[in-house]
Scaffold this active site. Structure first.
Site, PDB file in Angstrom:
ATOM      1  CG  ASP A  95      -1.835   0.901   1.414  1.00 13.27           C
ATOM      2  OD1 ASP A  95      -2.063   1.527   0.181  1.00 13.27           O
ATOM      3  OD2 ASP A  95      -2.234   1.503   2.556  1.00 13.27           O
ATOM      4  CG  ASP A 138      -2.852   3.749  -2.848  1.00 13.78           C
ATOM      5  OD1 ASP A 138      -3.929   3.216  -2.754  1.00 13.78           O
ATOM      6  OD2 ASP A 138      -2.337   4.367  -1.774  1.00 13.78           O
ATOM      7  CD  GLU A 139      -5.403  -0.667  -0.624  1.00 10.34           C
ATOM      8  OE1 GLU A 139      -5.210  -1.631   0.334  1.00 10.34           O
ATOM      9  OE2 GLU A 139      -6.429   0.378  -0.211  1.00 10.34           O
TER      10      GLU A 139
HETATM   11 MG   LIG Z   1      -2.488   3.936   0.199  1.00  6.82          MG
END
Ligand SMILES: [Mg+2]
Length: 389
Positions: A8, A106-107
């Site tokens: 993350d 984003d993860e």
């Molecule tokens: Mg994040």
């Protein structure tokens, strides 16, 4: 035991802005609607760790953020830029496993169980990915390494930012026991207050209460919570797309520094990769060169294409440009050409849809596509023949 990573990025949008604008570093950066343009409207999409010290967090109304930190740097989001960086990060993931399940921009979860024989233990893979993301984007990620998704997700969040937390295979119960029950998936404010009313504060309390009593307390959901509390989570990591990358590589019988031989190998590999892309009706948005020296030190270098391609010549030109930057300090043991960020040959968004619907129309499209491919192979062959001495 499976080996699952949850990775993350830290304060992603705000970190990208700080990376792109060095004058923003170390300052409270709030990404969201402009508070001056529309006071009280919209929410914070992301904020830097410096902004969090003022009590700002994502989803906070932007007007409130403004009151907490009037001197902050307020920016409108630049989604296309974040998407671009996201692509680079996902490309890193896919160099380590095909089983990547993105949860957001984003993860992602990565199942690296099958990668450990070649690439070493899961925690080493996690460390390499973290370093690679840092090198390519300048950004930090937090990594959780664990035997399942739930544990990996909890782990990545535990030591943010720039975190790296490993849950050993036999350490799930000890890892979870001291954590508050709110860390369990599926425990919202209502369940939390019910559990607190029962005197259950930590995940360890829940585990100790036992499955049967929890089912009596909460109904069937109690069984699910007890499983999580003792670290049981069998859900698989599901890659959102069957084909993540197309690549070919060659290990030389004898290590070589012969540039001409290496370049002609790259040409052959590029053509092979392009043929495989076309066969799958795909185009690639990123080209990767992989180079391993005789010492086994391995490098990958990537280049993004403005237009996705299935053309061997375009792939070769890119990969050759990447190759030309290497000094060849040592003889080369292995060389490879990879492509990622694949989209359907009919354009972005259609992806693998060419075969999805049946009927006259789609079979017509299919034969058109086949004709185009034959045409291209024909042209290719002629072009290549004219290259020969
Ligand atoms: Mg994040």
């Amino acid at each position: 035991m499976r080996k699952i990573l949850h990775i993350d990025m830290d304060a992603f949008y705000a970190s990208v802005e700080q990376q792109d604008n060095p004058e923003f570093r170390g300052k409270p950066v709030i990404v969201g609607a402009d508070p001056r343009a529309g006071a009280g409207r919209g929410v914070v999409a992301a904020c830097s760790y410096e902004a969090r010290r003022f009590g700002i967090h994502s989803a906070l109304p932007i007007g409130q953020a403004w009151r907490l930190c009037p001197d902050g740097i307020y920016l409108r989001p630049r989604f296309s830029r974040y998407q671009e960086i996201s692509g680079q990060i996902m490309d890193v993931f896919r160099e380590y496993t095909d089983t990547v399940e993105p949860l957001s921009i984003d993860e992602a979860f990565l199942d690296v169980t099958g990668s450990t024989t070649l690439m070493g233990p899961a925690d080493r893979i996690g460390g390499k990915i973290k370093a690679e993301i840092r090198e390519r984007t300048g950004l930090t990620a937090s990594v959780g390494v664990a035997p399942n998704k739930f544990l990996a997700k909890v782990a990545s969040d535990l030591d943010k930012p720039d975190g790296f937390v490993v849950v050993p295979d036999d350490g799930a119960a000890a890892f979870l026991a001291p954590l508050p029950i709110s860390r369990l998936w599926g425990v919202g404010p209502r369940t939390e207050s019910r559990l607190r009313a029962l005197g259950l504060e930590t995940i360890g309390d829940l585990a100790t209460r036992g499955r049967d009593r929890l089912v009596a307390d909460l109904g069937s959901g109690g069984g699910h919570l007890w499983n999580l509390a003792v670290g049981i989570d069998d859900r698989p990591v599901i890659a959102n797309w069957a084909v993540k990358s197309v690549s070919n590589e060659t290990t030389f019988e004898r290590d070589t520094r012969d540039r001409d031989a290496l370049v002609s190998t790259l040409r052959r590999l590029s053509d092979q990769v392009a043929a495989r892309l076309r066969k799958k009706h795909l185009r690639a948005g990123t080209v990767t060169l992989k180079l391993r020296y005789s010492s086994f030190t391995t490098y990958t270098r990537q280049s993004g294409l403005r237009e996705p391609t299935g053309d061997g010549e375009i792939i070769f030109q890119r990969v050759r440009a990447l190759f030309d930057r290497f000094e060849l300090d040592e003889p080369v043991r292995l060389i490879g050409v990879g492509t990622t960020r694949l989209t359907g040959a009919d354009g972005p968004g259609t992806q693998l849809g060419l075969f999805a619907d049946s009927g006259a129309d789609s079979s017509g499209k299919l034969s058109d596509a086949m004709d185009r491919i034959h045409e291209r192979f024909g042209n290719r062959a002629l072009h290549r023949a004219s290259d020969l001495p």
